[in-house]
Design a protein around this motif. Sequence first.
Motif, PDB file in Angstrom:
ATOM      1  N   GLY A 156      41.953  22.001  36.175  1.00  0.00           N
ATOM      2  CA  GLY A 156      42.946  21.202  37.035  1.00  0.00           C
ATOM      3  C   GLY A 156      42.683  20.389  37.977  1.00  0.00           C
ATOM      4  O   GLY A 156      43.105  19.514  38.270  1.00  0.00           O
ATOM      5  N   THR A 157      41.922  20.331  38.705  1.00  0.00           N
ATOM      6  CA  THR A 157      40.692  18.981  39.637  1.00  0.00           C
ATOM      7  C   THR A 157      40.271  18.663  39.176  1.00  0.00           C
ATOM      8  O   THR A 157      40.929  16.498  39.164  1.00  0.00           O
ATOM      9  CB  THR A 157      39.710  20.547  40.299  1.00  0.00           C
ATOM     10  OG1 THR A 157      39.874  21.160  40.016  1.00  0.00           O
ATOM     11  CG2 THR A 157      39.072  19.208  41.199  1.00  0.00           C
ATOM     12  N   PHE A 158      39.958  18.323  37.480  1.00  0.00           N
ATOM     13  CA  PHE A 158      39.769  17.037  36.774  1.00  0.00           C
ATOM     14  C   PHE A 158      41.099  16.991  36.331  1.00  0.00           C
ATOM     15  O   PHE A 158      40.992  14.750  37.191  1.00  0.00           O
ATOM     16  CB  PHE A 158      38.856  17.870  35.302  1.00  0.00           C
ATOM     17  CG  PHE A 158      38.642  16.403  34.309  1.00  0.00           C
ATOM     18  CD1 PHE A 158      37.613  15.209  34.629  1.00  0.00           C
ATOM     19  CD2 PHE A 158      39.345  16.386  33.333  1.00  0.00           C
ATOM     20  CE1 PHE A 158      37.201  14.765  33.706  1.00  0.00           C
ATOM     21  CE2 PHE A 158      39.509  15.346  32.560  1.00  0.00           C
ATOM     22  CZ  PHE A 158      37.867  14.418  32.902  1.00  0.00           C
ATOM     23  N   THR A 159      41.844  16.876  35.831  1.00  0.00           N
ATOM     24  CA  THR A 159      43.242  16.011  35.517  1.00  0.00           C
ATOM     25  C   THR A 159      43.803  15.729  37.354  1.00  0.00           C
ATOM     26  O   THR A 159      44.387  14.730  36.589  1.00  0.00           O
ATOM     27  CB  THR A 159      44.065  16.936  35.042  1.00  0.00           C
ATOM     28  OG1 THR A 159      44.026  17.623  35.657  1.00  0.00           O
ATOM     29  CG2 THR A 159      43.538  16.587  33.351  1.00  0.00           C
ATOM     30  N   LEU A 160      43.293  16.247  37.371  1.00  0.00           N
ATOM     31  CA  LEU A 160      44.272  15.383  39.195  1.00  0.00           C
ATOM     32  C   LEU A 160      42.768  14.602  39.846  1.00  0.00           C
ATOM     33  O   LEU A 160      43.423  13.768  41.111  1.00  0.00           O
ATOM     34  CB  LEU A 160      44.678  16.408  40.531  1.00  0.00           C
ATOM     35  CG  LEU A 160      45.553  17.704  39.869  1.00  0.00           C
ATOM     36  CD1 LEU A 160      46.103  18.211  41.351  1.00  0.00           C
ATOM     37  CD2 LEU A 160      46.512  16.222  40.155  1.00  0.00           C
ATOM     38  N   SER A 161      41.707  14.157  39.213  1.00  0.00           N
ATOM     39  CA  SER A 161      41.296  13.741  40.529  1.00  0.00           C
ATOM     40  C   SER A 161      41.387  11.974  39.851  1.00  0.00           C
ATOM     41  O   SER A 161      41.783  11.232  38.744  1.00  0.00           O
ATOM     42  CB  SER A 161      39.616  14.111  39.530  1.00  0.00           C
ATOM     43  OG  SER A 161      39.346  14.916  39.720  1.00  0.00           O
ATOM     44  N   SER A 162      41.026  11.318  40.746  1.00  0.00           N
ATOM     45  CA  SER A 162      41.050   9.992  40.902  1.00  0.00           C
ATOM     46  C   SER A 162      41.219   8.823  39.896  1.00  0.00           C
ATOM     47  O   SER A 162      39.722   9.149  39.426  1.00  0.00           O
ATOM     48  CB  SER A 162      41.066   8.913  42.078  1.00  0.00           C
ATOM     49  OG  SER A 162      40.172   8.039  41.885  1.00  0.00           O
ATOM     50  N   GLY A 163      40.977   8.242  39.122  1.00  0.00           N
ATOM     51  CA  GLY A 163      40.832   7.852  38.067  1.00  0.00           C
ATOM     52  C   GLY A 163      41.222   8.133  36.433  1.00  0.00           C
ATOM     53  O   GLY A 163      41.427   7.848  35.665  1.00  0.00           O
ATOM     54  N   TYR A 164      41.764   9.826  36.905  1.00  0.00           N
ATOM     55  CA  TYR A 164      42.345  10.844  35.303  1.00  0.00           C
ATOM     56  C   TYR A 164      43.878  11.387  35.751  1.00  0.00           C
ATOM     57  O   TYR A 164      44.468  11.402  34.442  1.00  0.00           O
ATOM     58  CB  TYR A 164      41.410  11.684  35.059  1.00  0.00           C
ATOM     59  CG  TYR A 164      39.840  11.400  34.592  1.00  0.00           C
ATOM     60  CD1 TYR A 164      40.111  11.241  33.479  1.00  0.00           C
ATOM     61  CD2 TYR A 164      39.027  10.936  36.001  1.00  0.00           C
ATOM     62  CE1 TYR A 164      38.137  10.811  33.473  1.00  0.00           C
ATOM     63  CE2 TYR A 164      37.611  11.587  35.600  1.00  0.00           C
ATOM     64  CZ  TYR A 164      37.446  10.732  34.445  1.00  0.00           C
ATOM     65  OH  TYR A 164      36.518  10.268  33.699  1.00  0.00           O
TER      66      TYR A 164
END
Lengths: 480, 478
Positions: free
Chosen positions: A364-372
């Motif tokens: 979840g942290t990954f998919t919300l990260s800026s650029g993603y």
Amino acid sequence: MGLNDLSIEKLRDLLKKKEISVMDIVRDIEAGIAQDDKHELPLNAYINFDINRIKKEAGDLIGNSGKIENTLLKGVPIAIKDLINVIHTPTTCGSNILKNYVSPYDATAITLLKKNGGVPSGKLNMDEFAMGSSNENSYFGAVRNPHDRSKIPGGSSGGPASAVAGNLAVAALGTDTGGSIRQPASMCGVFGIKPTYGRVSRYGLVAYASSFDQIGPITKTVMDGALLLEAVSGYDPKDSTSANVETPVFSDYVGKSIGDLTIGIPDEYFGEGLDDEVRTIVEQGISTLKEAGTGVKRIKLSYTKYAIATYYIIATAEASSNLARFDGIRYGTRYVKTEDLETLYKENRSIGFGDEVKRRILLGTFTLSSGYYDAYYLKAQKARTLIREDFTQAFDEVDIIVTPVSPIPAWDLGQMVDDPLQMYLSDIYTVPVNLAGLPAASVNCGKTSGGLPVGLQLIANHFNESDIFRTASVVEGKVG
Amino acid sequence: MNYETIIGLEIHVQLNTRSKTFCSCSTRYGERPNSHTCPVCLGLPGALPVLNEEVLRKGVTAGIALGCDIAENSVFAWKNYFYPDLPKAYQISQFEFPLNKNGYVLIEDENGREKKIDLTRAHLEEDAGKLIHDEVPKGPSKVDYNRCGVPLLEIVTEPDIRTPEEAYRFLSAVKEILQYTGVSECNMEKGELRVDVNISIRQEGEERFGVKQEIKNMNSFANVKRALEYEIKRQTKILRSGGVLSQETRLFNTNKNATVSMRAKEEAHDYRYFPDPDLVPVVIKSDFIDEIRQKLPELPEARRARFIARYGLTAYDSEILCSSYRIANYFEEACENFSNPKKIANWILSEVMRVLKEEKIEIDQCKVTPQMLRELFDLMEGGTISGKIAKEVFDNMVSTGKSAALIVEEKGLRQVSDRGEIDIVVNDVLIENEKVVSDYRAGKKSAFGYLVGQVMKKTEGKANPKLVNEMLKEKIEK
């Protein structure tokens, strides 16, 4: 045979006639649990069963109103999945990080349960923070399936389903984010319904994925499901997503004719990956409904193939934020003594969370990260809209959509723990419902040759649970 | 080579609602730590937010006063970061769909010309708690969550500001507007208004912006100005010497009168904003906005104009009176239906302001209420006391809080207008000052004032000065 073997409906009657007391039932449940604990392979359905606390709740209920006989549930004990807050009782969420957390307040569903004469009786095991489909992700150990103790009970409400099926609870409140009520209900051969999103208040339910989570009953019978859902439903000003709609008398619909209904059979739910035996049993269920007079239509839910990806992106995004508050600073367990803030966060969370929870937080942290964000979260939200529209169109033609709950019956403990992706894929028939916020139930439809129960999923349009209860009671009447 | 400064501001201002943004806890300041908390603002597992309608009302009020477009649909979002003062580890804020967009504030630039500063947005969010370090030396840090969940409005400007003085004037104008519309007290000591600054420098004529530096969390306009002045010098010096600036977040150290680096851009947070799934989108109907618009209090500019037109004040006097809506209110309450409002205005500008300055208090803490001041003026107008005595009475009111009438009574300050009584004193003075009288008669007109003074002295200032003048003149010119 103890009182713990009986349904809410039966016990309500006995309580009304004053043939038994509330504590008679609680004591039989306690004896049942004690006996099961002696079993070579205990079900391990409870995290906490504090008889003194239950006595206090029962005492309050009887003392307070003096009119317990006028309530809906008349004092029947109801076991609670351990991520619904019950005042002065531990709420562990099946996690190490909350193993010592005691809630200072009641969830709205619990307040309503008590008001309607239910006694919160024990906290049930579950996958940590409701993340899992097998109940193997609990800090308090895996739960077993009473139909075959070498099998999983399903998840994440494995504790509730196992306890109800194994007569260690009369009935239970579970939660369903991506199938967590229906799938274990199916695998344990009991009834479970996830209500329409907004039907039951989420206030006091520890959030996993806020836009999906719903509380719902897991019960021995369809009638019990109707009674318990009636007891906990209703608008709550403390939950902005709660719907301001009338709660129907669901129990009035149990046993009613379904001759006016048309059922829809979506092709996408009967494709590759569906176990043959499960398919046969589900088809028998469909025949039963046809015999009862329903029309049948084949329908398309074309976006189903995107449901798993969509669900696991949005749910884990929400989870990564929802679970960020568990840091051991204000409550919960603090595992390290340090003067460095970052170390404190890292250590507490590394030790406090189990692997599956960490996996989903990272995802979840990954998919919300800026650029993603646009590529994942935003796209998933668009897919969610399409999946919802699929259902809207389908409900123009049919009243109830009938599908399997799980492509396979209960599997062996340990079989899939090392293959999370495979486990996620097993949620294929349940997650679309959560994406669309629809009500859906699992009603037992038969058993495999190996004696494992198989549930039939009944999906209705928003706030149309009444049709589910009508339909489920027909299946129940046939299967018994 | 000349450089141009580009400044943009972010202002966090506390909305003065009674309860917090998403729960019913009190927003009162200065209470026992953690005494105004509940499962919602403590972020306990399972608790959910519900938007306080009053927060929305004040947010819209501010939006209208700041000339913004009010969004029909706005959305709260989660701003994720870990810090012990943030119990949910996300702040409920607004991101993609703020409540207010595209506003402006008018100021006067340093050349006396009107200048429009555009606002990008003014959105709602909740405040965090407060960390308390070193309560005991080397002891643990503590957190007070009383402030957690208190409503804030974040106002963001376009990069329209060019000088530290413009920044100062803009901030003063915004503060006035927010105070006037009653959405915030803007008490900076209580941290109700905090400013972040973005500043960059570029060569004159250059189109592109220079490298941005952010200076965070200043709670005085004077500090904002000083920090900007420092940054201009610092950045210009680096650029002039051929150096390169890197994007940084800095803090202003008031003791050193300098900014110091807090973190570099690479260390900047990725806040992972996404729409709050616990709150439904805020839908605002046009009636709601119309209702607020109709009730919108008079804004500073309009009030200044009205003071000049209605009360005959000078532009300067009305500017000072209106610099605080409380002082302006005080003035209007005191002079309601009074024949000579200018007199009261002068009194407030001299006497009242002096007291506020001396005692370092706000006008609503002054023991003399507008009604009490008015009573003092009524006594003057009615001839009960003279202007000179009035000053004495006023000082007494300030220290004791007693009414003017009571003080006049207790101290026997009532003006003497009895001709017989004054006659005796006048005679005494003439007898004792024979020489002065003859000087006067010989043409030294200034001697008259001395004689009046003597009469006043003998009567402890209580004699009616008009009568004293009249009677003296009558006697010595005979």
